[in-house]
Design an enzyme around this catalytic site. Structure first.
Site: not given
Ligand code: SAH
Length: 213
Positions: A64
């Protein structure tokens, strides 16, 4: 895995730009100033690590934008020792911010590849979560509930009920709600069945995915 003088300088500029955009929580700014964001990215993007932008990581996901991380974290009002659940571990950057602020962190990731990579990487940097879970964030983490705060880092088409139920009274849920564009939404649990709702502007996240897609 190097953190040079140059990286530190760029990071201070990043902190300043986030501050200029309106983030005031000193603990959030301090955490962003400390964490070597360039190490959370694939090597090709290292030069961009300290721009206030999201970037691709493995498995078609993104790390993000720092401002968004700061904004969500500020809404969460994290205090040292708080028990926090993150949905969407991804690169582990948001997790590191929360751990740096003294949270006892639990985080769920549904992509095996990212889960494995980040589970190895975070402790190498000295960031120890209480638990990193490979699973479905829509369900929350019943066995560790209740939480002081829950932060969802992917766009949720709706607010999953289990996340509301797993908040302490007084606890805060920060969740971007919507399909293409999301409204950053804060729920504060006021009682067993009472929730206060606050909306905080539009953001764009990768989608929170269901079990089977
Ligand atoms: N917090 C992360 C942002 C990652 S983007 C960072 O700081 O890098 C969002 C993330 O949510 C992705 O890695 C994706 O695989 C995950 N995601 C999507 N759907 C999900 C679900 N149902 N349960 C857990 N994680 C999920």
């Amino acid at each position: 895995m190097k953190d040079t003088f140059k990286h530190k300088g760029l990071r201070q500029q990043l902190v300043k730009s986030i501050k200029d955009k309106g983030i005031t929580d000193a603990n959030v700014l301090n955490a962003i100033g400390k964490i070597p964001r360039h190490l959370f990215m694939d090597s090709g993007f290292i030069d961009h690590a300290y721009q206030d932008k999201p970037f691709p990581i493995a498995a078609d996901q993104t790390i993000s934008q720092p401002y968004t991380v700061a904004f969500q974290t500020e809404l969460l009002e994290v205090k040292k020792g708080d028990k926090i659940l993150e949905i969407g571990t991804g690169s582990g950057y948001q997790a590191a911010v929360l751990i740096e602020m003294g949270a006892k962190l639990y985080s769920i990731e549904r992509q095996k590849e990212l889960f494995k990579k980040t589970s190895k990487f975070l402790p190498k940097l000295g960031y120890r979560a209480k638990k990193l879970v490979f699973g479905d964030g829509y369900k929350g983490l019943e066995e560790e509930a209740p939480f002081d705060g829950i932060i969802v880092t992917a766009g949720a088409p709706f607010v999953p009920k289990p996340l509301m139920n797993q908040l302490k009274i007084g606890g805060r849920l920060v969740i971007p709600v919507g399909d293409d564009i999301q409204t950053m939404t804060l729920f504060i649990r006021k009682g067993e069945k009472e929730f206060e709702k606050h909306e905080h502007g539009s953001f764009r996240f990768v989608p929170l995915l269901g079990d089977k897609n």
